[in-house]
Design a protein around this motif. Structure first.
Motif: not given
Length: 467
Positions: A14, A182, A206, A232, A244, A247-249, A256, A258
């Motif tokens: 992040h 994700v 997601t 998303e 993205e 990044r979410y993972w 999460n 992936h």
């Protein structure tokens, strides 16, 4: 001088601070020092019969010897693959690799997966003799030509081969204690399969998807949401959605999982996808033996990132008498620059955590890919396919948008089967391939997905408009 360009890291965390890329052994990814020079089409010349030439095979390969796929603990296929990621992700990928290897050795997991593939996915899928399509081509050559078979992955639950891998990896996610999955999707087929598998297993889901893909694959978006997943929107293309999702993972690695649906990215991701898709080729070998008492002479699959192609090819890699032909998206034509033919025109670099072939400009920046088939719009390809290209074991060619549309229409009218536009690219190459084959040859084309998702795109092109 041929050289290798370095693309960006798989993702950053992040924070936007710069991370040094390392492989799994901590070595710096200064690729100009560690990667061999690229062999170009200018180095060696070879002609493939009536197919667009994508690569010149190396003279170092001895045709009479079997071709093992070189792998190591780092997931390298020759010089391709590896784990070129921020240091914060190396431990997570190592843990994933351990769970993957344990699952492969776990007889209980394998038994549960086999039952789920049979009772939930609907395997095995048929190896269908496309008699009228075969006769169509034979009629152009005095009644002689190959017999064409379709591996009907479009009949799998949710309508594509993507469920094979999505279900298996979702089961691994649950074994790892993850609560949420994700992923990123292009055509929506992987997103749909993942959403369904997560619903079955009680996992949150997601799905990241490019805005333009959400528009042209709107039916799949609605189904993904109906299955309880969150979608998303991401500006850009599939490559941006994939970034993205990573990044979410990274934002919650404990919770999460992936789930990659493409045979790209850092090890073990490409190996996992190929392993769980290899059921396609394994079934094909058995079915071919039952139907005509031998192996296919040629197997054909479209190539976006490589999941369905490797699923069919992998079983036959050591069978040197079986030709492996991958068909990339030629888009509006190679000369236009608007295409997704990374094996045909790309150069070697690192992208999304692995060394592979990429579409890139002189400065090493990624070139935006294009294809009428959303699932084939990606600027790179899986490292194992990159190795198959460089070794000369597989042949790669291109079909453009218009050729894919005509193949889509032809299969609809001759066989009553509506293929995905991705699969239509594989079917399109038959126009050039069939005249080069012996009478009675057996050709298997992977019909990797259903085509009703693409109906709006096809109709908007006016293909079936009455004159």
């Amino acid at each position: 001088m041929a050289w290798c360009k370095l693309q960006g890291a798989i993702v950053s965390c992040h924070s936007r601070t710069r991370h040094e890329l390392t492989d799994e052994k901590g070595a710096s990814s200064r690729l100009l020092e560690v990667v061999q020079p690229v062999v170009t089409r200018e180095t060696i010349k070879i002609m493939l019969p009536e197919l667009t030439i994508a690569y010149v095979p190396s003279t170092q390969i001895v045709e009479s010897k079997p071709l093992p796929i070189p792998t190591s603990d780092s997931g390298k296929f020759g010089r391709f693959g590896g784990k070129f990621v921020p240091e914060t992700l190396v431990a997570c990928l190592n843990q994933l690799e351990l769970h993957f290897e344990n699952a492969l050795r776990d007889q209980l997991f394998q038994a549960e997966l086999a039952v789920a593939l049979r009772d939930y996915v609907g395997r095995e899928t048929p190896l269908y003799h496309a008699e009228r399509l075969s006769e169509y081509y034979k009629s152009m050559n005095n009644g002689k030509g190959p017999d064409i078979y379709l591996k009907r992955e479009d009949l799998s639950h949710t309508g594509s081969h993507k469920m094979n891998n999505a279900l298996a990896q979702s089961m691994i996610a649950k074994r790892m204690g993850c609560k949420s999955v994700v992923t990123a999707t292009g055509s929506g087929q992987h997103g749909l399969a993942t959403a369904a598998a997560c619903a079955k297993l009680g996992l949150d889901c997601t799905v990241f998807m490019a805005a333009k893909d959400m528009q042209r694959q709107s039916s799949n978006v609605r189904l993904i949401k109906l299955l309880g997943a969150q979608v998303e929107k991401v500006e850009g293309g599939f490559k941006d959605a994939a970034s993205e999702a990573f990044r979410y993972w990274v934002g919650d690695l404990e919770r999460n999982y992936h789930l990659t649906g493409s045979a790209v990215g850092p090890h073990p991701c490409p190996a996992m996808v190929r392993e769980f898709q290899s059921v396609i080729g394994k079934e094909t070998r058995i079915q071919a033996l039952e139907k005509w008492g031998g192996k296919p002479d040629v197997v054909v699959a479209c190539v976006g990132t490589g999941s369905n192609a490797l699923g069919l090819f992998h079983e036959f890699i050591d069978d040197r008498d079986v030709r492996l032909i991958g068909v990339e998206a030629g888009g509006m034509g190679l000369e236009s620059g608007a295409h997704s033919s990374s094996l045909t025109t790309g150069e070697v670099g690192v992208y999304h955590g692995a060394i592979t072939y990429l579409l890139q400009d002189q400065d090493g920046q990624v070139i935006q890919p294009h294809s009428i088939a959303a699932g084939m719009e990606y600027p790179g390809v899986g490292p194992e396919l990159s190795f198959l290209k460089e070794s000369g074991r597989a042949e790669f060619c291109v079909a453009n948008d218009q050729e894919a549309l005509h193949a889509y229409e032809r299969l609809c009218k001759l066989e009553g089967i509506v293929p995905s536009l991705e699969a239509a690219h594989a079917l399109a190459i038959l126009d050039k391939l069939v005249p080069t084959l012996h009478n009675g040859s057996k050709v298997v084309v992977n019909c990797s997905g259903r085509g009703d998702k693409d109906a709006a795109t096809v109709f908007n092109r006016g293909l079936f408009d009455e004159e």
